[in-house]
Motif scaffolding. Sequence first.
Motif, PDB file in Angstrom:
ATOM      1  N   PRO A 128      -7.034 -33.174 -26.441  1.00 34.57           N
ATOM      2  CA  PRO A 128      -6.009 -32.542 -25.917  1.00 34.57           C
ATOM      3  C   PRO A 128      -6.126 -31.027 -25.091  1.00 34.57           C
ATOM      4  O   PRO A 128      -5.747 -30.578 -24.463  1.00 34.57           O
ATOM      5  CB  PRO A 128      -4.798 -32.460 -27.101  1.00 34.57           C
ATOM      6  N   TYR A 129      -7.153 -30.419 -25.963  1.00 28.78           N
ATOM      7  CA  TYR A 129      -7.513 -29.134 -25.403  1.00 28.78           C
ATOM      8  C   TYR A 129      -8.863 -29.011 -24.524  1.00 28.78           C
ATOM      9  O   TYR A 129      -9.622 -28.079 -24.406  1.00 28.78           O
ATOM     10  CB  TYR A 129      -7.692 -28.116 -26.626  1.00 28.78           C
ATOM     11  N   SER A 130      -9.217 -30.219 -23.836  1.00 30.19           N
ATOM     12  CA  SER A 130     -10.273 -30.272 -22.730  1.00 30.19           C
ATOM     13  C   SER A 130      -9.383 -30.126 -21.424  1.00 30.19           C
ATOM     14  O   SER A 130      -8.443 -30.487 -21.240  1.00 30.19           O
ATOM     15  CB  SER A 130     -10.962 -31.341 -22.964  1.00 30.19           C
ATOM     16  N   VAL A 131     -10.234 -29.413 -20.531  1.00 26.65           N
ATOM     17  CA  VAL A 131      -9.400 -29.281 -19.087  1.00 26.65           C
ATOM     18  C   VAL A 131      -9.398 -30.640 -18.608  1.00 26.65           C
ATOM     19  O   VAL A 131      -8.268 -30.582 -17.765  1.00 26.65           O
ATOM     20  CB  VAL A 131     -10.598 -28.483 -18.316  1.00 26.65           C
ATOM     21  N   ARG A 132     -10.216 -31.473 -18.762  1.00 32.40           N
ATOM     22  CA  ARG A 132      -9.953 -32.914 -18.045  1.00 32.40           C
ATOM     23  C   ARG A 132      -8.659 -33.476 -18.580  1.00 32.40           C
ATOM     24  O   ARG A 132      -7.954 -34.136 -17.999  1.00 32.40           O
ATOM     25  CB  ARG A 132     -11.188 -33.847 -18.240  1.00 32.40           C
ATOM     26  N   TYR A 133      -8.497 -33.671 -19.856  1.00 27.71           N
ATOM     27  CA  TYR A 133      -7.380 -34.296 -20.393  1.00 27.71           C
ATOM     28  C   TYR A 133      -6.177 -33.325 -19.965  1.00 27.71           C
ATOM     29  O   TYR A 133      -5.226 -34.154 -19.568  1.00 27.71           O
ATOM     30  CB  TYR A 133      -7.467 -34.093 -22.096  1.00 27.71           C
ATOM     31  N   ALA A 134      -6.069 -32.248 -19.896  1.00 28.43           N
ATOM     32  CA  ALA A 134      -4.993 -31.417 -19.558  1.00 28.43           C
ATOM     33  C   ALA A 134      -4.556 -31.768 -17.923  1.00 28.43           C
ATOM     34  O   ALA A 134      -3.459 -31.911 -17.490  1.00 28.43           O
ATOM     35  CB  ALA A 134      -5.235 -29.886 -19.454  1.00 28.43           C
ATOM     36  N   ILE A 135      -5.542 -31.924 -17.208  1.00 30.58           N
ATOM     37  CA  ILE A 135      -5.436 -32.278 -15.784  1.00 30.58           C
ATOM     38  C   ILE A 135      -4.880 -33.647 -15.633  1.00 30.58           C
ATOM     39  O   ILE A 135      -4.009 -33.928 -14.661  1.00 30.58           O
ATOM     40  CB  ILE A 135      -6.749 -31.822 -14.979  1.00 30.58           C
ATOM     41  N   GLU A 136      -5.458 -34.548 -16.577  1.00 29.32           N
ATOM     42  CA  GLU A 136      -5.046 -35.929 -16.249  1.00 29.32           C
ATOM     43  C   GLU A 136      -3.642 -36.053 -16.537  1.00 29.32           C
ATOM     44  O   GLU A 136      -2.854 -36.830 -15.979  1.00 29.32           O
ATOM     45  CB  GLU A 136      -5.929 -36.696 -17.039  1.00 29.32           C
ATOM     46  N   ARG A 137      -2.979 -35.342 -17.537  1.00 27.00           N
ATOM     47  CA  ARG A 137      -1.870 -35.433 -18.111  1.00 27.00           C
ATOM     48  C   ARG A 137      -0.842 -34.919 -17.108  1.00 27.00           C
ATOM     49  O   ARG A 137       0.409 -35.328 -16.686  1.00 27.00           O
ATOM     50  CB  ARG A 137      -1.563 -34.720 -19.477  1.00 27.00           C
ATOM     51  N   MET A 138      -1.449 -33.590 -16.561  1.00 28.84           N
ATOM     52  CA  MET A 138      -0.588 -32.992 -15.534  1.00 28.84           C
ATOM     53  C   MET A 138      -0.284 -33.866 -14.253  1.00 28.84           C
ATOM     54  O   MET A 138       0.621 -33.989 -13.657  1.00 28.84           O
ATOM     55  CB  MET A 138      -1.259 -31.801 -15.068  1.00 28.84           C
ATOM     56  N   SER A 139      -1.461 -34.772 -13.916  1.00 32.68           N
ATOM     57  CA  SER A 139      -1.315 -35.597 -12.783  1.00 32.68           C
ATOM     58  C   SER A 139      -0.217 -36.724 -13.212  1.00 32.68           C
ATOM     59  O   SER A 139       0.397 -37.281 -12.231  1.00 32.68           O
ATOM     60  CB  SER A 139      -2.838 -36.207 -12.498  1.00 32.68           C
ATOM     61  N   GLU A 140      -0.344 -37.269 -14.209  1.00 30.02           N
ATOM     62  CA  GLU A 140       0.845 -38.229 -14.780  1.00 30.02           C
ATOM     63  C   GLU A 140       2.043 -37.748 -14.668  1.00 30.02           C
ATOM     64  O   GLU A 140       2.905 -38.609 -14.214  1.00 30.02           O
ATOM     65  CB  GLU A 140       0.160 -38.887 -15.953  1.00 30.02           C
ATOM     66  N   SER A 141       2.278 -36.685 -15.024  1.00 31.84           N
ATOM     67  CA  SER A 141       3.720 -35.985 -14.876  1.00 31.84           C
ATOM     68  C   SER A 141       4.129 -35.922 -13.669  1.00 31.84           C
ATOM     69  O   SER A 141       5.154 -36.281 -13.002  1.00 31.84           O
ATOM     70  CB  SER A 141       3.786 -34.515 -15.864  1.00 31.84           C
ATOM     71  N   ILE A 142       3.095 -35.626 -12.609  1.00 29.36           N
ATOM     72  CA  ILE A 142       3.573 -35.304 -11.116  1.00 29.36           C
ATOM     73  C   ILE A 142       3.846 -36.608 -10.559  1.00 29.36           C
ATOM     74  O   ILE A 142       4.974 -36.608  -9.930  1.00 29.36           O
ATOM     75  CB  ILE A 142       2.341 -34.791 -10.362  1.00 29.36           C
ATOM     76  N   ALA A 143       3.036 -37.668 -10.938  1.00 33.65           N
ATOM     77  CA  ALA A 143       3.362 -38.909 -10.468  1.00 33.65           C
ATOM     78  C   ALA A 143       4.809 -39.660 -10.827  1.00 33.65           C
ATOM     79  O   ALA A 143       5.488 -40.020 -10.252  1.00 33.65           O
ATOM     80  CB  ALA A 143       2.152 -39.887 -10.920  1.00 33.65           C
ATOM     81  N   ALA A 144       5.073 -39.474 -12.154  1.00 34.99           N
ATOM     82  CA  ALA A 144       6.356 -39.674 -12.770  1.00 34.99           C
ATOM     83  C   ALA A 144       7.484 -38.960 -11.993  1.00 34.99           C
ATOM     84  O   ALA A 144       8.563 -39.683 -11.595  1.00 34.99           O
ATOM     85  CB  ALA A 144       6.450 -39.452 -14.290  1.00 34.99           C
ATOM     86  N   ILE A 145       7.290 -37.798 -11.718  1.00 34.26           N
ATOM     87  CA  ILE A 145       8.328 -36.918 -10.917  1.00 34.26           C
ATOM     88  C   ILE A 145       8.448 -37.505  -9.539  1.00 34.26           C
ATOM     89  O   ILE A 145       9.623 -37.622  -9.048  1.00 34.26           O
ATOM     90  CB  ILE A 145       8.012 -35.440 -11.093  1.00 34.26           C
ATOM     91  N   SER A 146       7.345 -37.692  -8.960  1.00 31.22           N
ATOM     92  CA  SER A 146       7.185 -38.331  -7.427  1.00 31.22           C
ATOM     93  C   SER A 146       8.255 -39.425  -7.569  1.00 31.22           C
ATOM     94  O   SER A 146       9.137 -39.801  -6.344  1.00 31.22           O
ATOM     95  CB  SER A 146       5.958 -38.412  -6.940  1.00 31.22           C
TER      96      SER A 146
END
Length: 311
Positions: free
Chosen positions: A225-243
Motif C-alpha cells: 500500500p505504501y509503494s508509489v506504483r500501488y498508490a498510482i494504480e489505486r488513484m487511476s482506478e478511482s478516476i475511472a470509477a468517477i468517470s
Amino acid sequence: MLSRVADSLYWMSRYFERADHCARVLEANYNLMLNPSKVSTEERWQRIMASLGIASTAEGIDPQMAMIKLTSDPEDESSIVSCISECRENAGQVREQISSEMWERLNRLYHQVTQANSRLETDADPLRLVAAVREGSYEFRGVTAATMSHGEGWQFIQLGKYMERSCALPVLLDAYFSTAGEADDLDWVGLLASCAAFESYCKVYTADLKPESMAEFLLLNPEFPYSVRYAIERMSESIAAISRTSVTHATSRIERIAGRLRASLAYAQITEIMTGGLHRYLDSVVEQCKSLHAAVHAVYIDYPIQSALEA
C-alpha cells in the motif's frame, strides 16, 4: 455530485493523508537521531525535513523545536495540527455525505490533537501526539471503509488519499537516495519504517538493506500500500470509477495523464530507472501527479458553467 462536495471530500482525504504521513515519518525517525552513528544528528534531521518537503522552512531550527512546530504549530500549514484541523473543516462542510461514525472518529481525533497541543512541555510530548494521530488514522480509515457507501463520494476520498500519497512518497524517496552515500543502516531502517514497510520488505528481500532493492520495493511493488506504483494504480482506478458516474464528457485528458503515469511505473525496471537517474524519475512522477490534480480540478471542481450545460 456537486463540485463543492467533491472538493471537500477530496481535500478532507488529502489533509488526513498528509497528517498521517508526517506523523509516520516523525515517529519512525525521531528516535534514530539519539543513536550514535557516522551520520550527525544535524544531517539526519535535515534528511527528515527534506523527506517531508520542508527543508528550507526548518533550516537553522533546533530539532526539538522543529518537532514541536511540525506537530503542534497551528500557524504552520505543514503541521499535524493544521492538517487535522483542515481535514475536520472540510468534513464539516459535507456532514451529510459522510457517515456519523466517520465524523465522530475525526472529531475525537481533532480534540485529542488540539488538547495535546496545548500542553506540550517535555521531549516525549510531541511523540505522544504523533502516536495518537497514527492510531487515530487506522481507526478513521477502518470506519470509513466499513460505514460509508462506496459510491462517487467514496471514490473522491480514495482519489484524495492516493493523490497525496503519490506526491509524498517520491519526495520521501528522493530525500534518502539523493544522499545515499551518506546513509547508514539506521537511515535505511528509518525509510522503511516511514512507509510501514520494514516487515513487508524483509519478506521479499530478507533483511539485506540494499538501496536498489528498497527503491524497487517502495517505488514499483504493485501489492504494497505504501509503494508509489500501488498508490498510482489505486488513484487511476478511482478516476475511472468517477468517470463512469460523471455526467461530463471532458474526461479524456484526465484518463490520458493517469494512464501514462500508471504505465510509467507498471513497465519500468529499477535498473533502467537508476541508470537514467532516480531523482529525475521521481521528479517526473511528482510533476505528472500535479498535472493530474490540475486536470481533475478543472473538470470536476472548477469547471466553466458552459461545460456543465453542454455535458
